[in-house]
Design a protein around this motif. Sequence first.
Motif, short mmCIF file in Angstrom:
data_model
loop_
_atom_site.label_atom_id
_atom_site.label_comp_id
_atom_site.label_asym_id
_atom_site.label_seq_id
_atom_site.Cartn_x
_atom_site.Cartn_y
_atom_site.Cartn_z
N VAL A 82 53.99 33.16 31.35
CA VAL A 82 53.51 34.07 30.32
C VAL A 82 52.68 33.82 29.53
N LEU A 83 51.78 33.38 29.49
CA LEU A 83 50.31 32.53 28.51
C LEU A 83 49.49 33.84 30.17
N THR A 84 49.13 33.35 30.86
CA THR A 84 48.43 34.08 32.24
C THR A 84 48.54 35.23 31.72
N ILE A 85 50.16 36.13 32.47
CA ILE A 85 49.88 37.12 31.86
C ILE A 85 49.30 37.88 30.43
N GLN A 86 49.68 37.63 29.90
CA GLN A 86 49.42 38.20 28.16
C GLN A 86 47.78 37.68 28.28
N SER A 87 47.47 36.38 28.33
CA SER A 87 46.19 36.72 28.04
C SER A 87 45.13 38.17 29.53
N ARG A 88 45.31 37.91 30.81
CA ARG A 88 44.46 38.37 31.67
C ARG A 88 44.14 39.40 31.60
N PRO A 89 44.80 40.62 31.03
CA PRO A 89 44.03 42.11 30.00
C PRO A 89 43.98 42.34 29.03
N VAL A 90 43.26 41.24 28.36
CA VAL A 90 42.67 40.83 27.16
C VAL A 90 41.30 40.74 28.23
N LEU A 91 40.95 39.49 28.36
CA LEU A 91 40.03 38.68 29.57
C LEU A 91 39.62 39.85 29.89
N VAL A 92 40.43 40.85 30.94
CA VAL A 92 39.44 41.27 31.60
C VAL A 92 38.69 42.71 30.65
N ASP A 93 38.74 42.91 29.72
CA ASP A 93 37.98 44.27 29.42
C ASP A 93 37.54 43.46 28.73
N PHE A 94 37.03 42.78 27.85
CA PHE A 94 35.51 41.43 27.80
C PHE A 94 34.83 40.64 29.01
N LEU A 153 50.16 24.27 36.60
CA LEU A 153 50.54 24.98 38.34
C LEU A 153 50.82 26.22 38.28
N GLY A 154 51.90 26.92 37.00
CA GLY A 154 52.67 28.14 36.03
C GLY A 154 51.25 29.27 36.20
N SER A 155 49.94 28.90 35.50
CA SER A 155 49.01 29.26 35.63
C SER A 155 48.02 29.68 36.54
N TRP A 156 48.57 28.78 37.21
CA TRP A 156 47.48 29.50 38.73
C TRP A 156 49.21 30.18 39.67
N ILE A 157 49.73 30.13 39.42
CA ILE A 157 51.07 31.06 39.91
C ILE A 157 50.16 32.61 39.24
N ALA A 158 50.45 32.55 38.35
CA ALA A 158 50.32 33.94 37.53
C ALA A 158 49.17 34.29 37.22
N ASN A 162 47.41 34.38 40.58
CA ASN A 162 46.84 34.73 42.00
C ASN A 162 48.04 35.93 42.02
N ILE A 163 49.06 36.74 41.12
CA ILE A 163 49.64 37.88 41.72
C ILE A 163 48.83 38.71 41.76
N LYS A 164 47.25 39.07 40.76
CA LYS A 164 46.53 40.08 40.72
C LYS A 164 45.33 39.52 41.03
N GLY A 165 45.12 38.62 41.73
CA GLY A 165 44.13 38.20 42.01
C GLY A 165 44.47 37.22 43.43
N ASP A 166 43.33 36.49 43.34
CA ASP A 166 43.12 35.24 44.69
C ASP A 166 42.22 34.11 44.47
N VAL A 167 42.60 33.52 43.55
CA VAL A 167 41.90 32.10 42.66
C VAL A 167 41.95 30.96 44.08
N SER A 168 41.91 30.24 44.61
CA SER A 168 42.11 29.23 45.37
C SER A 168 42.65 28.42 44.33
N PHE A 169 43.40 27.33 44.86
CA PHE A 169 44.12 26.16 43.51
C PHE A 169 43.03 25.27 42.96
N VAL A 170 41.94 24.82 44.05
CA VAL A 170 40.69 23.83 43.33
C VAL A 170 39.68 24.19 42.80
#
Length: 278
Positions: free
Chosen positions: A88-100, A187-192, A194-202
């Motif tokens: 939830v934190l990642t999905i809610q925060s990502r659009p705002v950070l993308v705008d900036f 871990l849940g943030s990493w999963i979120a 990768n829903i709209k991107g491709d970020v390696s775990f490391v």
Amino acid sequence: MMKTVPISNIKKYAHKKTISLTDETLFRKSKLSEIVRNTADVGLFLINVVKNTFSCGFEFNEFIKQCFQVGNKSLGLISITGIVIGLVLTIQSRPVLVDFGAVNMLPGMVAISIIREMGPVITALICAGKVGSGIGAELGSMRVTEQIDAMEVSSTNPVRFLIVPRVLATTLMLPLLALYADILGILGSWIASNIKGDVSFVLFISQAFGDVDFMDFLPAVIKSFFFGAVIGLVGCYKGFNAGRGTESVGKAANSAVVMGSLLVIIVDLIAVQITDLL
């Protein structure tokens, strides 16, 4: 011409006012006496628990059993909640950070939010509802069925055997559960991510913990110990001092959840203010 009022009516009016004033005064006095009595009971209960904690004859086997009970009862719910918090934190925060144009700050921001506040507080509230109610109901049923009275008659200290292991178990296990929730939240943030991107775990972990230092962990761990102690003490107090009727078991469990959750929020507020001053 001025109308005269009979003296009998004046006496009746004064008598009514006197009675109402006396009833109100007695009611306030009784409420004040009840508050003072409850405060004294809580103080004596805390002193008794502390005294028996550092006395001889510690029930180690019961302590290990209660540690397993506290962790086992809460592990599944905390696992789901930890992952959902990160999502939830990642999905809610990502659009705002993308705008900036600051998407690279997302892992560090989520990690700090979870480690400092979300992980310990959400874990404590879950344990207050799951563990605190269980302790209150268990001890309340033991009080109703007179098992605690039987222990006192047989020269067994119920505080040392029943309360001290439960309070120490919640105090020790809640920081471990909070750290477990922090790991699953990241871990849940990493999963979120990768829903709209491709970020390696490391790469995600290196970005997340690159902005986290030791002073982010220390206050969260310390206040988690206090959260656990508050939950254990409230649940034990409500159950140990339950009434004699069967309905008092439900009241003890309900009041343990409400009071435990409220005190967790108050302790968190105090801890945040102390941390901000340091």
